[in-house]
Scaffold this motif. Structure first.
Motif, PDB file in Angstrom:
ATOM      1  N   ILE A   1     -82.827  35.171  10.178  1.00  0.00           N
ATOM      2  CA  ILE A   1     -83.358  34.170  11.104  1.00  0.00           C
ATOM      3  C   ILE A   1     -82.275  33.721  12.076  1.00  0.00           C
ATOM      4  O   ILE A   1     -82.519  33.592  13.284  1.00  0.00           O
ATOM      5  CB  ILE A   1     -83.955  32.986  10.328  1.00  0.00           C
ATOM      6  N   ARG A   2     -81.066  33.497  11.566  1.00  0.00           N
ATOM      7  CA  ARG A   2     -79.946  33.112  12.446  1.00  0.00           C
ATOM      8  C   ARG A   2     -79.626  34.226  13.435  1.00  0.00           C
ATOM      9  O   ARG A   2     -79.361  33.969  14.603  1.00  0.00           O
ATOM     10  CB  ARG A   2     -78.709  32.766  11.611  1.00  0.00           C
ATOM     11  N   LEU A   3     -79.671  35.459  12.965  1.00  0.00           N
ATOM     12  CA  LEU A   3     -79.409  36.603  13.838  1.00  0.00           C
ATOM     13  C   LEU A   3     -80.470  36.713  14.924  1.00  0.00           C
ATOM     14  O   LEU A   3     -80.153  36.894  16.110  1.00  0.00           O
ATOM     15  CB  LEU A   3     -79.366  37.888  13.009  1.00  0.00           C
ATOM     16  N   LEU A   4     -81.725  36.586  14.564  1.00  0.00           N
ATOM     17  CA  LEU A   4     -82.814  36.715  15.527  1.00  0.00           C
ATOM     18  C   LEU A   4     -82.838  35.570  16.530  1.00  0.00           C
ATOM     19  O   LEU A   4     -83.388  35.719  17.628  1.00  0.00           O
ATOM     20  CB  LEU A   4     -84.155  36.799  14.795  1.00  0.00           C
ATOM     21  N   ALA A   5     -82.243  34.446  16.201  1.00  0.00           N
ATOM     22  CA  ALA A   5     -82.183  33.322  17.140  1.00  0.00           C
ATOM     23  C   ALA A   5     -81.351  33.665  18.373  1.00  0.00           C
ATOM     24  O   ALA A   5     -81.537  33.065  19.438  1.00  0.00           O
ATOM     25  CB  ALA A   5     -81.615  32.087  16.449  1.00  0.00           C
ATOM     26  N   HIS A   6     -80.462  34.642  18.258  1.00  0.00           N
ATOM     27  CA  HIS A   6     -79.600  35.023  19.382  1.00  0.00           C
ATOM     28  C   HIS A   6     -80.189  36.135  20.245  1.00  0.00           C
ATOM     29  O   HIS A   6     -79.613  36.480  21.281  1.00  0.00           O
ATOM     30  CB  HIS A   6     -78.225  35.450  18.862  1.00  0.00           C
ATOM     31  N   VAL A   7     -81.302  36.693  19.845  1.00  0.00           N
ATOM     32  CA  VAL A   7     -81.897  37.809  20.590  1.00  0.00           C
ATOM     33  C   VAL A   7     -82.286  37.428  22.020  1.00  0.00           C
ATOM     34  O   VAL A   7     -81.981  38.174  22.952  1.00  0.00           O
ATOM     35  CB  VAL A   7     -83.087  38.418  19.814  1.00  0.00           C
ATOM     36  N   PRO A   8     -82.951  36.287  22.271  1.00  0.00           N
ATOM     37  CA  PRO A   8     -83.313  35.975  23.660  1.00  0.00           C
ATOM     38  C   PRO A   8     -82.107  35.877  24.600  1.00  0.00           C
ATOM     39  O   PRO A   8     -82.148  36.401  25.716  1.00  0.00           O
ATOM     40  CB  PRO A   8     -84.034  34.629  23.549  1.00  0.00           C
ATOM     41  N   ALA A   9     -81.037  35.253  24.149  1.00  0.00           N
ATOM     42  CA  ALA A   9     -79.843  35.148  24.993  1.00  0.00           C
ATOM     43  C   ALA A   9     -79.220  36.520  25.239  1.00  0.00           C
ATOM     44  O   ALA A   9     -78.755  36.815  26.346  1.00  0.00           O
ATOM     45  CB  ALA A   9     -78.828  34.215  24.353  1.00  0.00           C
ATOM     46  N   ALA A  10     -79.219  37.368  24.226  1.00  0.00           N
ATOM     47  CA  ALA A  10     -78.655  38.712  24.378  1.00  0.00           C
ATOM     48  C   ALA A  10     -79.479  39.550  25.347  1.00  0.00           C
ATOM     49  O   ALA A  10     -78.924  40.278  26.174  1.00  0.00           O
ATOM     50  CB  ALA A  10     -78.567  39.400  23.017  1.00  0.00           C
TER      51      ALA A  10
END
Length: 108
Positions: free
Chosen positions: A38-47
């Motif tokens: 979940i923490r990893l997927l939270a950064h997907v939009p910014a990436a």
């Protein structure tokens, strides 16, 4: 391209798009993700946003341009600084557009 081939192409593209978007949803339905995922997927939009914006800022003419003449890069950096400071969306977009418009008007 005749009409039948065009329609078949559109239907095929829609099917592939649907499958690639729905497959993860169907595979993960009813499951609970681990906290690290979940923490990893939270950064997907910014990436994804960075991956879309970086080439436009760094290569406006198709080649790497880090010089003072790259107005788009400087407008992007100013917009990023304002976005970090204010956490807003409208202000940084307006600032970036204003910088690019002013530079193209005054500098040609």
């Amino acid at each position: 391209m005749d009409d039948a081939k065009a329609c078949l192409t559109i239907v095929a593209m829609a099917g592939v798009t649907y499958l690639t978007r729905s497959a993860p949803l169907l595979a993960l339905a009813g499951r609970t993700l681990a906290p690290w995922a979940i923490r990893l997927l939270a950064h997907v939009p910014a990436a994804v946003l960075a991956a879309l914006v970086a080439p436009a800022l760094l290569r406006p003419d198709g080649r790497l341009d880090l010089g003072l003449g790259n107005v788009v890069l400087w407008a992007g950096l100013a917009s990023f600084a304002l976005a970090v400071r204010t956490r807003g969306v409208f202000g940084p977009v307006a600032l970036g557009m204003g910088i690019v418009a002013a530079a193209r008007f005054f500098l040609g």
